[in-house]
Scaffold this motif. Structure first.
Motif, mmCIF file in Angstrom:
data_model
loop_
_atom_site.group_PDB
_atom_site.id
_atom_site.type_symbol
_atom_site.label_atom_id
_atom_site.label_comp_id
_atom_site.label_asym_id
_atom_site.label_seq_id
_atom_site.Cartn_x
_atom_site.Cartn_y
_atom_site.Cartn_z
ATOM 1 N N VAL A 1 7.472 -3.391 9.827
ATOM 2 C CA VAL A 1 7.437 -2.645 8.575
ATOM 3 C C VAL A 1 5.979 -2.482 8.144
ATOM 4 N N PRO A 2 5.699 -1.552 7.253
ATOM 5 C CA PRO A 2 6.633 -0.671 6.559
ATOM 6 C C PRO A 2 7.036 0.522 7.410
ATOM 7 N N VAL A 3 8.247 0.985 7.175
ATOM 8 C CA VAL A 3 8.709 2.261 7.712
ATOM 9 C C VAL A 3 9.186 3.078 6.515
ATOM 10 N N THR A 4 8.639 4.264 6.375
ATOM 11 C CA THR A 4 9.016 5.160 5.292
ATOM 12 C C THR A 4 9.829 6.293 5.879
ATOM 13 N N VAL A 5 11.010 6.515 5.311
ATOM 14 C CA VAL A 5 11.886 7.586 5.767
ATOM 15 C C VAL A 5 11.908 8.665 4.691
ATOM 16 N N ILE A 6 11.476 9.864 5.084
ATOM 17 C CA ILE A 6 11.475 11.026 4.188
ATOM 18 C C ILE A 6 12.173 12.146 4.949
ATOM 19 N N GLN B 1 0.827 -1.207 0.000
ATOM 20 C CA GLN B 1 0.000 0.000 0.000
ATOM 21 C C GLN B 1 0.859 1.254 0.000
ATOM 22 N N VAL B 2 1.901 1.278 0.825
ATOM 23 C CA VAL B 2 2.785 2.445 0.891
ATOM 24 C C VAL B 2 3.470 2.657 -0.451
ATOM 25 N N LYS B 3 4.007 1.586 -1.026
ATOM 26 C CA LYS B 3 4.705 1.710 -2.308
ATOM 27 C C LYS B 3 3.739 2.164 -3.401
ATOM 28 N N THR C 1 -1.956 10.522 5.755
ATOM 29 C CA THR C 1 -1.873 11.883 6.286
ATOM 30 C C THR C 1 -0.428 12.243 6.610
ATOM 31 N N ARG C 2 0.253 11.373 7.327
ATOM 32 C CA ARG C 2 1.657 11.649 7.687
ATOM 33 C C ARG C 2 2.562 11.610 6.466
ATOM 34 N N LEU C 3 2.301 10.693 5.534
ATOM 35 C CA LEU C 3 3.113 10.621 4.326
ATOM 36 C C LEU C 3 2.981 11.912 3.521
ATOM 37 N N LYS C 4 1.756 12.384 3.309
ATOM 38 C CA LYS C 4 1.532 13.624 2.550
ATOM 39 C C LYS C 4 2.200 14.811 3.240
ATOM 40 N N LYS C 5 2.063 14.874 4.551
ATOM 41 C CA LYS C 5 2.675 15.980 5.306
ATOM 42 C C LYS C 5 4.191 15.957 5.166
#
Length: 78
Positions: free
Chosen positions: A53-58, A18-20, A69-73
């Motif tokens: 996981v998943p852990v997304t690092v931005i 889903q994250v990818k 919400t957190r990904l978009k922010k």
């Protein structure tokens, strides 16, 4: 976006998919680090204090799970 995006994932992980998928929909290039394929990636993940996981690092943002919400922010902040 000049900030690299990294997704720590595992095989057979629906939330990882889903994250990818979300990042692809947003046109965001990312590096996938599958912890099942490389022990170093698992060490990096646990070194950040995560066990799943998943852990997304931005940039400075580390986002556990599928959280649009957190990904978009985080993406808009970089």
């Amino acid at each position: 976006m000049s900030t690299p995006v990294i997704v720590y994932s595992n095989v057979n992980c629906p939330f990882c998919e889903q994250v990818k998928g979300f990042l692809k929909e947003q046109g965001v290039d990312f590096e996938e680090r599958n912890i099942a394929h490389n022990d170093q990636y698992f060490d990096e993940l646990t070194g950040m204090g995560f066990q799943s996981v998943p852990v997304t690092v931005i940039g400075e943002h580390k986002i556990l799970g599928m959280n649009t919400t957190r990904l978009k922010k985080a993406l808009s902040a970089e």
